[in-house]
Design an enzyme around this catalytic site. Structure first.
Site, PDB file in Angstrom:
ATOM      1  N   TYR A   1       0.486   0.300  -7.666  1.00  0.00           N
ATOM      2  CA  TYR A   1      -0.872   0.043  -6.687  1.00  0.00           C
ATOM      3  C   TYR A   1      -2.113   0.153  -7.635  1.00  0.00           C
ATOM      4  O   TYR A   1      -2.031   1.010  -8.625  1.00  0.00           O
ATOM      5  CB  TYR A   1      -1.012   0.974  -5.462  1.00  0.00           C
ATOM      6  CG  TYR A   1      -2.121   0.511  -4.787  1.00  0.00           C
ATOM      7  CD1 TYR A   1      -2.391  -0.728  -3.971  1.00  0.00           C
ATOM      8  CD2 TYR A   1      -3.414   1.253  -5.001  1.00  0.00           C
ATOM      9  CE1 TYR A   1      -3.576  -0.994  -3.276  1.00  0.00           C
ATOM     10  CE2 TYR A   1      -4.720   1.052  -4.303  1.00  0.00           C
ATOM     11  CZ  TYR A   1      -4.510  -0.263  -3.639  1.00  0.00           C
ATOM     12  OH  TYR A   1      -5.895  -0.483  -3.004  1.00  0.00           O
TER      13      TYR A   1
ATOM     14  N   TYR B   1       0.830  -1.358   0.093  1.00  0.00           N
ATOM     15  CA  TYR B   1       0.036   0.039  -0.052  1.00  0.00           C
ATOM     16  C   TYR B   1       0.717   0.980  -0.043  1.00  0.00           C
ATOM     17  O   TYR B   1       1.183   1.709   1.077  1.00  0.00           O
ATOM     18  CB  TYR B   1      -0.822  -0.164   1.243  1.00  0.00           C
ATOM     19  CG  TYR B   1      -1.777  -1.145   1.619  1.00  0.00           C
ATOM     20  CD1 TYR B   1      -2.731  -1.661   0.513  1.00  0.00           C
ATOM     21  CD2 TYR B   1      -1.649  -2.033   2.742  1.00  0.00           C
ATOM     22  CE1 TYR B   1      -3.334  -2.804   0.638  1.00  0.00           C
ATOM     23  CE2 TYR B   1      -2.244  -3.227   2.724  1.00  0.00           C
ATOM     24  CZ  TYR B   1      -3.266  -3.527   2.031  1.00  0.00           C
ATOM     25  OH  TYR B   1      -3.774  -4.648   1.928  1.00  0.00           O
TER      26      TYR B   1
ATOM     27  N   TRP C   1      -3.685   6.179   3.170  1.00  0.00           N
ATOM     28  CA  TRP C   1      -5.135   5.486   3.215  1.00  0.00           C
ATOM     29  C   TRP C   1      -5.793   6.506   4.182  1.00  0.00           C
ATOM     30  O   TRP C   1      -5.086   6.822   5.547  1.00  0.00           O
ATOM     31  CB  TRP C   1      -5.256   4.006   3.622  1.00  0.00           C
ATOM     32  CG  TRP C   1      -5.447   3.107   2.197  1.00  0.00           C
ATOM     33  CD1 TRP C   1      -6.492   2.735   1.983  1.00  0.00           C
ATOM     34  CD2 TRP C   1      -4.462   2.873   1.344  1.00  0.00           C
ATOM     35  NE1 TRP C   1      -6.428   1.957   0.780  1.00  0.00           N
ATOM     36  CE2 TRP C   1      -5.237   2.105   0.424  1.00  0.00           C
ATOM     37  CE3 TRP C   1      -3.149   3.314   1.021  1.00  0.00           C
ATOM     38  CZ2 TRP C   1      -4.588   1.715  -0.839  1.00  0.00           C
ATOM     39  CZ3 TRP C   1      -2.613   2.515   0.051  1.00  0.00           C
ATOM     40  CH2 TRP C   1      -3.178   1.743  -0.891  1.00  0.00           C
ATOM     41  N   SER C   2      -7.042   6.736   4.272  1.00  0.00           N
ATOM     42  CA  SER C   2      -7.789   7.368   5.106  1.00  0.00           C
ATOM     43  C   SER C   2      -7.622   6.807   6.474  1.00  0.00           C
ATOM     44  O   SER C   2      -7.442   7.757   7.478  1.00  0.00           O
ATOM     45  CB  SER C   2      -9.347   7.575   4.522  1.00  0.00           C
ATOM     46  OG  SER C   2      -9.823   8.400   5.573  1.00  0.00           O
ATOM     47  N   TRP C   3      -8.324   5.986   6.861  1.00  0.00           N
ATOM     48  CA  TRP C   3      -8.311   5.514   8.469  1.00  0.00           C
ATOM     49  C   TRP C   3      -7.018   4.991   8.865  1.00  0.00           C
ATOM     50  O   TRP C   3      -6.722   5.267   9.911  1.00  0.00           O
ATOM     51  CB  TRP C   3      -9.551   4.471   8.618  1.00  0.00           C
ATOM     52  CG  TRP C   3      -9.758   3.170   8.176  1.00  0.00           C
ATOM     53  CD1 TRP C   3      -9.017   2.633   7.231  1.00  0.00           C
ATOM     54  CD2 TRP C   3     -10.052   2.123   8.951  1.00  0.00           C
ATOM     55  NE1 TRP C   3      -9.326   1.089   7.180  1.00  0.00           N
ATOM     56  CE2 TRP C   3      -9.863   0.940   8.239  1.00  0.00           C
ATOM     57  CE3 TRP C   3     -11.043   1.950  10.093  1.00  0.00           C
ATOM     58  CZ2 TRP C   3     -10.565  -0.331   8.649  1.00  0.00           C
ATOM     59  CZ3 TRP C   3     -11.526   0.849  10.483  1.00  0.00           C
ATOM     60  CH2 TRP C   3     -11.272  -0.475   9.961  1.00  0.00           C
TER      61      TRP C   3
ATOM     62  N   GLU D   1       0.216  -7.081   8.958  1.00  0.00           N
ATOM     63  CA  GLU D   1      -0.984  -6.663   8.435  1.00  0.00           C
ATOM     64  C   GLU D   1      -2.003  -7.315   9.219  1.00  0.00           C
ATOM     65  O   GLU D   1      -2.850  -6.758   9.881  1.00  0.00           O
ATOM     66  CB  GLU D   1      -1.346  -6.556   6.948  1.00  0.00           C
ATOM     67  CG  GLU D   1      -2.536  -5.809   6.615  1.00  0.00           C
ATOM     68  CD  GLU D   1      -2.678  -5.783   5.109  1.00  0.00           C
ATOM     69  OE1 GLU D   1      -1.965  -6.726   4.313  1.00  0.00           O
ATOM     70  OE2 GLU D   1      -3.755  -5.255   4.539  1.00  0.00           O
TER      71      GLU D   1
ATOM     72  N   ASP E   1     -12.784  -4.888   3.819  1.00  0.00           N
ATOM     73  CA  ASP E   1     -13.067  -5.156   2.430  1.00  0.00           C
ATOM     74  C   ASP E   1     -13.769  -6.452   1.914  1.00  0.00           C
ATOM     75  O   ASP E   1     -14.734  -6.627   1.240  1.00  0.00           O
ATOM     76  CB  ASP E   1     -12.003  -4.898   1.471  1.00  0.00           C
ATOM     77  CG  ASP E   1     -11.482  -3.443   1.740  1.00  0.00           C
ATOM     78  OD1 ASP E   1     -11.719  -2.687   2.898  1.00  0.00           O
ATOM     79  OD2 ASP E   1     -10.345  -3.220   1.166  1.00  0.00           O
TER      80      ASP E   1
ATOM     81  N   GLN F   1     -13.801   5.912   3.906  1.00  0.00           N
ATOM     82  CA  GLN F   1     -13.667   4.448   4.973  1.00  0.00           C
ATOM     83  C   GLN F   1     -14.116   5.077   6.139  1.00  0.00           C
ATOM     84  O   GLN F   1     -14.554   6.215   6.401  1.00  0.00           O
ATOM     85  CB  GLN F   1     -11.896   4.561   5.076  1.00  0.00           C
ATOM     86  CG  GLN F   1     -11.440   3.759   3.837  1.00  0.00           C
ATOM     87  CD  GLN F   1      -9.911   3.354   4.351  1.00  0.00           C
ATOM     88  OE1 GLN F   1      -9.193   4.111   4.680  1.00  0.00           O
ATOM     89  NE2 GLN F   1      -9.485   2.030   3.520  1.00  0.00           N
TER      90      GLN F   1
END
Ligand code: 2M8
Length: 448
Positions: free
Chosen positions: A87, A33, A37-39, A414, A175, A114
């Protein structure tokens, strides 16, 4: 609260954040990634606050550069220095600037959301800053946060139900969770309508079985196509959207985030007229969530708006009332029972008493696949924070101890196999490092 920078685990966590730091923002992970990313950014900033308040603020500032005119905070802010091939979907696939006048002109973003954990993060950063600095941070972020929440309470809840509508599984953050199997399965990608694409994610994991299937990806990309063709006007597209779900987990986070927003408003000397509005959003959210709790099954259901049916899969989303806080005695007792039961942390095969994102007792459970069964440290953090918030310190302390043991043994993956403990998905995931810093700091200071 600060963290002992010489603590071996803290040193490893800080080194990961530093290695993933591009200068303006922190990549969600080293390879898989490569953008912001937002969150992820919100969780990352909570951890960063223990290293540098300024750097934590910078992280959120970078994210909010991507905020749309309509208040929407997009789920990815793309780094223009990263090659498009790194990506997928890349920024061109969303084509947000061309598709929507609301998208920023000079920052490339995606066109979906998100979970709105951002106000929670800003509040925690403020709590760790000196009073004058905290006031400055609150003043900087109060209005952008207010507009973000207003977007969610309007465009994403035209029914005033108190529940947020998501239009893509990626908007849930979880997701590939079995929650989305039924709504996703019915989506037919029309022949010849989906522009070709090449997945990039599979190259970064040890086994493709840890990621979603190709059939899922076709559907994910088809929804993006429908959104893009409709100018990302979720409020206008309505019935034309192939995926529309009232997400209890996102709705609960919004309740908690609105509570943080009230505190931020206070520190920012915000307009007193805003307060009744935010309070009404909290009430509306709580009422909506109460309607989703199924006492017979001890499940907080989502609602599929396409067929009107509740979605009652057993995932950690069922702890939505806990995340929203202020639970009744009965609901609290039910949540504690569920937490310790074999459906979650009491399952006999677990390596550590940590909640798998999908219950091993759910038919959709798959222990190695993305959002279908592994343990995600960042979700352990969210639930730890939620248990602490309602005063369940014994549950929270046990959770934190097990989570730190897990990362010490396995590293900053992760996600992890719930039974074997094996590291899965991406290595050096930024939010895993960030939540470890926050846990360590809370242990040192004796606070939560
Ligand atoms: C995962 O999502 C992205 C799509 O947004 C992906 O699979 O490519 C999810 O785990 C999501 O919740 C997370 O924010 C993101 C980055 O960590 O990765």
């Amino acid at each position: 609260m600060s963290v002992d920078q010489q603590h071996p685990l803290a040193m490893r966590a800080a080194a990961i954040l530093q290695a993933n730091d591009t200068g303006t923002s922190i990549k969600a992970s080293a390879d898989l990634y490569p953008h912001q990313w937002s969150w992820d950014a919100a969780f990352v900033s909570i951890g960063l606050a223990h290293i540098s308040i300024d750097r934590a603020v910078q992280e959120m500032r970078s994210l909010f550069r991507g905020q749309w005119q309509n208040g929407m905070l997009p789920h990815i802010v793309y780094n223009p220095d990263v090659p498009a091939t790194a990506y997928f979907p890349d920024a061109a696939r969303w084509d947000a600037t061309k598709a929507s006048p609301d998208a920023p002109r000079d920052v490339a973003t995606s066109g979906i959301i998100q979970p709105p954990v951002h106000a929670i993060a800003i509040r925690l950063i403020c709590d760790r800053a000196e009073p004058e600095q905290a006031r400055a941070i609150a003043r900087e972020f109060y209005h952008p946060l207010l507009e973000w929440h207003r977007y969610l309470m309007s465009a994403r809840d035209p029914e005033s139900s108190g529940l947020v509508t998501i239009v893509h599984p990626w908007e849930s953050g979880m997701d590939n969770a079995p929650r989305w199997d039924a709504p996703l399965a019915r989506i037919q990608v029309p022949e010849g309508e989906l522009p070709p694409f090449e997945r990039r994610d599979l190259a970064h994991v040890a086994d493709p079985a840890q990621r979603p299937t190709d059939a899922d990806y076709d559907r994910y990309l088809w929804i993006v196509e429908v959104l893009k063709r409709g100018g990302y006007r979720v409020d206008r597209l309505r019935d034309a959207l192939p995926f529309r779900v009232k997400d209890s987990f996102v709705s609960a986070i919004l309740v908690a985030a609105n509570e943080s927003l009230i505190r931020i408003a206070d520190m920012a000397d915000g307009d007193v007229d805003d307060l009744p509005i935010i309070e009404s959003w909290i009430d509306r959210g709580r009422r909506g969530l109460a309607g989703q709790w199924d006492t017979g099954q001890d499940v907080c259901a989502d609602l599929d708006l396409v067929d009107g049916r509740p979605i009652s899969t057993r995932t950690i989303a069922t702890f939505a009332p806990l995340i929203a806080g202020q639970v009744t005695t009965d609901t609290k007792a039910a949540l504690i029972r569920l937490w310790h039961s074999t459906a979650f942390t009491g399952h006999p095969d677990l390596r550590w008493p940590l909640p798998p994102v999908t219950s091993p007792e759910d038919p959709g459970f798959a222990p190695t696949r993305y959002w279908r069964g592994p343990v995600w440290p960042v979700m352990s953090w969210l639930l730890w924070w939620a248990w602490s918030r309602i005063g369940e310190d014994v549950v929270a302390d046990k959770l934190r101890a097990a989570a730190l043991e897990q990362v010490t043994a396995v590293g900053f993956a992760e996600y992890m196999h719930p039974f074997t403990g094996e590291a899965l998905g991406s290595d050096d995931q930024s939010w895993t490092a960030a939540v470890v810093l926050d846990w360590l700091a809370s242990l040192e200071s004796g606070t939560r």
